[in-house]
Motif scaffolding. Structure first.
Motif: not given
Length: 181
Positions: A76-92
């Motif tokens: 869900l966190a990745i999906a919410e970030a959209g096509p630009e993706g998300i850094a794993s550190s930001v997600m944590a």
């Protein structure tokens, strides 16, 4: 607030019965322990019981799609970030879990073909995470069912009650920091 490990995110399937221990018993304890607020203890026990019950049902529902609740939250966190993706550190940081927890979940999601990790060209230290076509398809297929279940579970509350509950939970969250101080 300290971050949790994946093990700590797991929960016990043992669900206490409603109103246990009864408020009357807690009020008796409070006579012996002057600092005890029996209603605070009762509320905390009820919140724990309801969350364990909700997590147990979420786990069962997500298992139908071959994922865990932890994997769902990451997807869900990745999906919410959209096509630009998300850094794993930001997600944590967003999920308030350790980077090791996110890395372990991402390892499994990548192995299952649900996510891709790409090192940034402009910053070799940063790894961005994206949903694969398979990950997007999984989210698209499961979200209607999941949303229907959440709506059904919360159907007994009006929107005003839901907003009020969120305000109360935020107050409790602010007070929870006093457990470790």
């Amino acid at each position: 607030m300290p971050k949790t490990s994946e093990l700590e995110m797991a929960h016990d399937e043992h669900i206490l019965p409603r109103n246990f221990p009864p408020i009357e018993r807690l009020e008796l304890f409070a006579k012996e322990i002057p600092t005890m607020d029996p209603w605070a203890h009762f509320l905390l026990n009820e919140m724990q019981r309801v969350m364990r019950l909700a997590l147990m049902h979420l786990d069962r529902n997500f298992a139908d799609y071959g994922i865990s609740t932890g994997r769902y939250v990451v997807l869900l966190a990745i999906a919410e970030a959209g096509p630009e993706g998300i850094a794993s550190s930001v997600m944590a940081d967003q999920l308030n879990v350790t980077r090791a927890t996110v890395t372990g979940l991402l390892d499994n999601l990548e192995r299952d073909g649900l996510v891709d990790r790409l090192r940034r060209k402009d910053d070799k230290r940063r790894v961005d995470v994206f949903l694969t076509k398979k990950g997007q398809a999984l989210m698209k297929s499961m979200m209607p069912d999941h949303c229907e279940r959440v709506a059904s579970a919360m159907g007994g509350l009006t929107n005003a009650e839901k907003r009020q509950m969120i305000e109360y939970l935020h107050k409790i969250e602010d007070g929870a920091t006093k457990f470790s101080s």
